[in-house]
Write a protein that holds these residues in place. Structure first.
Motif, short mmCIF file in Angstrom:
data_model
loop_
_atom_site.label_atom_id
_atom_site.label_comp_id
_atom_site.label_asym_id
_atom_site.label_seq_id
_atom_site.Cartn_x
_atom_site.Cartn_y
_atom_site.Cartn_z
N MET A 32 10.65 -81.06 35.30
CA MET A 32 9.47 -80.23 35.52
C MET A 32 9.88 -78.80 35.85
O MET A 32 9.14 -77.86 35.59
CB MET A 32 8.65 -80.79 36.67
N GLN A 33 11.05 -78.65 36.46
CA GLN A 33 11.52 -77.31 36.79
C GLN A 33 12.39 -76.74 35.68
O GLN A 33 13.08 -75.75 35.86
CB GLN A 33 12.31 -77.36 38.10
N ARG A 34 12.41 -77.43 34.54
CA ARG A 34 13.20 -77.03 33.38
C ARG A 34 14.68 -76.94 33.71
O ARG A 34 15.38 -76.04 33.28
CB ARG A 34 12.65 -75.72 32.80
N ARG A 35 15.12 -77.90 34.51
CA ARG A 35 16.55 -78.07 34.74
C ARG A 35 16.97 -79.36 34.05
O ARG A 35 16.13 -80.15 33.64
CB ARG A 35 16.86 -78.21 36.24
N HIS A 187 15.22 -80.88 50.27
CA HIS A 187 16.16 -79.77 50.15
C HIS A 187 16.22 -79.09 51.50
O HIS A 187 15.20 -78.92 52.14
CB HIS A 187 15.68 -78.79 49.10
N ASN A 250 5.67 -80.80 42.84
CA ASN A 250 6.18 -79.67 42.09
C ASN A 250 5.19 -78.55 41.88
O ASN A 250 5.52 -77.54 41.28
CB ASN A 250 6.70 -80.14 40.73
N THR A 251 3.97 -78.74 42.34
CA THR A 251 2.99 -77.68 42.11
C THR A 251 2.43 -77.16 43.42
O THR A 251 1.36 -76.57 43.45
CB THR A 251 1.83 -78.19 41.24
N PHE B 121 8.47 -74.04 47.58
CA PHE B 121 7.92 -74.27 46.24
C PHE B 121 9.09 -74.19 45.27
O PHE B 121 9.35 -73.18 44.66
CB PHE B 121 6.89 -73.18 45.93
N ASN B 123 9.73 -75.48 42.37
CA ASN B 123 9.49 -75.28 40.95
C ASN B 123 9.39 -73.81 40.61
O ASN B 123 9.99 -73.32 39.65
CB ASN B 123 8.19 -76.00 40.59
N MET B 126 12.81 -72.11 40.72
CA MET B 126 13.66 -72.34 39.56
C MET B 126 13.16 -71.52 38.37
O MET B 126 13.94 -70.93 37.63
CB MET B 126 13.64 -73.82 39.19
N ASN B 127 11.83 -71.51 38.19
CA ASN B 127 11.30 -70.82 37.02
C ASN B 127 11.43 -69.30 37.12
O ASN B 127 11.65 -68.63 36.12
CB ASN B 127 9.86 -71.23 36.78
N ARG B 130 14.89 -68.56 36.18
CA ARG B 130 15.16 -68.79 34.77
C ARG B 130 14.80 -67.54 33.97
O ARG B 130 15.52 -67.12 33.08
CB ARG B 130 14.34 -69.99 34.28
#
Lengths: 287, 359, 124
Positions: A32-35, A187, A250-251, B121, B123, B126-127, B130
């Motif tokens: 979802m985090q594009r990892r 984390h 994740n959101t 947060f 996500n 990370m984005n 990126r």
């Protein structure tokens, strides 16, 4: 299948399933985090590595408390899967949480102290909803026994939508996911480092991880109860709701404890208790 | 009830891996006072100027910081050039502006990631990073470096970029900008993000001004001050309107940075459009003699370079007042009376670059 | 448009009065820095709408001392502690005084020590 067999299966298989779920969770989160994310078996590698490490404790009683945390988690889960009393399950779960808090508070680090305080606040936020859920599940079979609830031949989630929603809401707290990963998060990037688990290392941390896996399976079992009338619906529904938890994780940003307590009590009062009252009168009226 | 605890915050802390230490005196979860200590890694770069040739020193100046490195090198060059009375060829000015704005974009994107991480947060974190990677790729293509560009020199730039390459970069930037909207929308609209930013870390306009805040910290409190209005480099041709928010909270500072990213894209577009042809450097003769204070805008705010030459190849004094150094007093003000979970967010809204402050 | 800058030389005894003037005029403290020459040369930079003013004053290199301006500009504490640690300037009554612990440096007042290149010609 007799209750005791499934209880034994739970004790043996829950760590495997819990670890796998954690691995899939991490992979999905990464995607979802594009990892790329770690391999699915990473949680197991982590666990074995932790066990191999030197056992450094900051306090004589710390390991005792942590053992209590693990044991009562297993007890709660075993009772649940043996078809035992749901109320007992909830209280055993609460007791295991208290052991974790004691373990964290026995260390001198301010991070773990604040983490322990927050864990207590989180438990305070969770408990009302858990009890309401138990009461809701009681209403149809007139029994707190998990095996009787399982035997109800009706789709419980249709009777208890508010309670299911409330339960899912606090499950985010129990699963330590955003927005409610206050006392510790997956984390260590928060103001209290890793909060309640900051001072645990090596095998002690492995115990915490293991207990968390047992807890995850127990929680999924509780969601399963709501759809138990038909396993073909129940399994996908449980998986789907867990995936929804990952999506929520994740959101959302991490919120504060004030917001957590207020919102979870509000939801317990409105969705949970509202659902309970409505259902009670409906049943009384003979629907 | 008095239940005071001292929470150590940094430098050995996952949220603040910067060489600053804050002792947070908390009562339950409310911060009563924040006691800072710095100076763990003071490098004495300012003093090094007496040892190094003034042209070589550009590289040292650039290494003051690892994020806004290019503007440090550029600021030093600009100060020396003013002392020596050098006028740059226009293409050099434009190229410097181009790189300076790229470094502003990547610095702000880095900040967005860090602040997202601070409020948990992952996500978003990370984005943001990126997208930042794409900007770094452009930097690498044009200068050969990703962190330290090494592109500025006294009298111009060390590299030229072909016009074809610039056109291609213009197109790439357009796609990056489009992607960026998805992320900045989350910052602007997401409920949980707003919960963590709005009303947090209030710094009134008067306080910000009195305590000497600079950059987005000051502009977030409603004070329109942007050193780019000085019209150095290509900013003399390109109008820069300071971006101001008046809410004085963390959200305002966040919005200032986000709008600045888009402003930087716009500036780069103009730079690419108007890029003049010609030389990118001129020969430098003689040694600097005299002094000058150069004022530039870094991603973190106004930076001041002071250069004093004495007619030899060694300068007497090089002084850089980094924006973080100026933003620390306002930070302490903001931390008083906040909640513990808001500490990382507040610390990050000044975009601390302590290594940069510890020249 | 470039902000005009001017350097105003003042006597070190006038510092507080001059700084107060800047404060009353609504100017912002930009920075304070010192330069080691034959004497210590201090610059207090202020910025207002009209331009930047650098108040320049000279101090002896041996046992320099100055009053603090933190009662006027609180934010100056960082600069003043820095000057104390790096140049050995004794600044009196800083509101937040680190007493030489602002920078963790191995020798006191390193920036006030002699020139790093002894053979270098000193400016006249």
């Amino acid at each position: 299948m007799s209750g005791w067999l499934s209880a034994i299966l739970y004790i043996l298989l829950a760590p495997v399933a819990g670890g796998l779920i954690a691995g899939i969770d991490r992979k999905l989160t990464a995607r979802m985090q594009r990892r790329i994310g770690p391999p699915i078996f990473q949680p197991f590698y982590d666990l074995f590595k932790l066990i191999d490490k030197e056992n450094v404790i900051v306090n004589l009683y710390q390991n005792l408390y942590l053992t209590g945390f693990l044991v009562f988690n297993i007890v709660a889960g075993t009772l649940f899967f043996a078809g035992g009393d749901l109320l007992l399950v909830i209280f055993a779960l609460a007791l295991s949480g208290i052991f974790l808090v004691l373990g964290a508070a026995s260390a001198t680090s301010p991070y773990s102290h604040i983490g322990a305080e927050r864990e207590l606040i989180q438990m305070m936020a969770c408990e009302p909803m858990l009890l309401i859920a138990a009461m809701g599940l009681y209403l149809l079979p007139h029994s707190f026994q998990v095996r009787d609830i399982l035997a109800v031949d009706k789709p419980l989630f249709l009777y208890l939508p508010g309670i299911l929603f409330g339960l899912l809401y606090i499950l985010t707290i129990k699963l330590r996911k955003s927005p409610f990963d206050l006392s510790t998060s997956h984390h260590a990037h928060q103001e209290i480092v890793k909060g309640i688990t900051t001072e645990f290392s090596g095998p002690a941390l492995a115990v915490v991880e293991l207990a968390h896996w047992y807890e995850t399976i127990l929680i999924l079992g509780m969601i399963y109860l709501f759809f138990a009338w038909n396993p073909w619906v129940a399994v996908p529904a449980t998986i789907g709701l867990y995936l929804a938890e990952i999506l929520v994780d994740n959101t959302n940003a991490r919120l504060t404890w004030r917001w957590t307590v207020t919102s979870s009590w509000l939801i317990a009062a409105v969705a949970g208790a509202g659902n309970l009252i409505v259902l009670f009168y409906f049943l009384k009226a003979g629907f | 009830m008095s239940n005071r605890t001292i929470i150590p915050f940094g430098p050995q802390h996952p949220v603040l891996p910067e060489p600053i230490h804050l002792d947070l005196v908390v009562e339950d979860e409310r911060v009563i006072e924040a006691i800072p200590s710095f100076g763990f890694i003071h490098r004495g770069l300012e003093r090094l100027v007496e040892k190094k040739d003034f042209q070589e020193f550009t590289f040292v100046a650039e290494r003051v910081c690892g994020i806004c490195s290019f503007i440090h090198g550029m600021g030093y060059c600009q100060a020396v050039e003013r002392v020596m009375g050098i006028t740059l060829p226009p293409r050099a000015d434009y190229l410097r502006t181009f790189w300076a704005e790229l470094s502003r974009i990547h610095s702000h994107l880095l900040w967005m990631g860090l602040v997202a991480d601070a409020f948990g947060f992952e996500n978003l974190f990370m984005n943001s990073w990126r997208i930042r990677e794409n900007i770094l790729d452009i930097v690498e293509e044009t200068t050969g470096g990703r962190v330290i560009f090494g592109a500025a020199k006294i009298g111009g730039t060390r590299r030229d970029v072909t016009n074809d390459k610039l056109k291609e970069i213009g197109r790439t930037l357009k796609t990056i900008e489009a992607e960026l909207h998805a992320i900045t929308d989350v910052f602007e609209q997401d409920y949980s993000v707003q919960q963590r930013l709005r009303g947090i870390g209030i710094l009134s306009r008067e306080d910000a001004f009195d305590l000497g805040a600079v950059g987005p910290t000051l502009r977030g409190s409603g004070e329109p001050m942007d050193a780019r209005c000085e019209g150095y480099a290509a900013y003399r041709d390109i109008e820069v309107e300071p971006i101001v928010e008046s809410d004085c909270d963390s959200y305002a500072r966040c919005m200032v940075r986000i709008r600045e990213i888009y402003q930087s894209f716009d500036i780069i577009r103009q730079v690419l459009c108007r890029m003049p042809d010609g030389e990118t450097e001129i020969k430098v003769k003689g040694y600097p003699n005299g002094e000058h204070f150069a004022r530039l805008e870094q991603p973190r705010g106004e930076v001041l370079y002071y250069v004093k030459g004495n007619g030899t190849k060694h300068l007497d004094r090089f002084r850089v007042r980094t924006p973080t150094f100026a933003n620390i007093p306002p930070l302490l003000k903001m931390l008083q009376g906040c909640d513990l979970p808001d500490v990382p967010v507040i610390v990050l809204t000044i975009d601390p670059c302590i290594s940069c402050a510890e020249r | 448009m470039e902000t005009p800058q001017e350097i105003v030389t003042i006597a070190s005894s006038d510092l507080l009065a001059k700084v107060q003037e800047q404060k009353d005029a609504g100017h912002r403290l930009v920075q304070i820095c010192a330069t080691t020459l034959e004497q210590l040369e201090l610059s207090y930079s202020f910025m207002g709408k009209e331009g930047i003013t650098h108040l320049r004053l000279l101090l002896p290199r041996d046992q320099p001392s100055l009053p603090s301006i933190t009662d006027i500009y609180f934010g100056a504490f960082a600069y003043e502690n820095e000057m104390h640690d790096l140049f050995g300037i004794d600044i009196r009554d800083i509101r937040v005084d680190y007493k030489g612990k602002f920078y963790k440096i191995s020798e006191p007042a390193p920036f006030n020590a002699g020139c790093l290149i002894p053979t270098r010609k000193q400016p006249s």
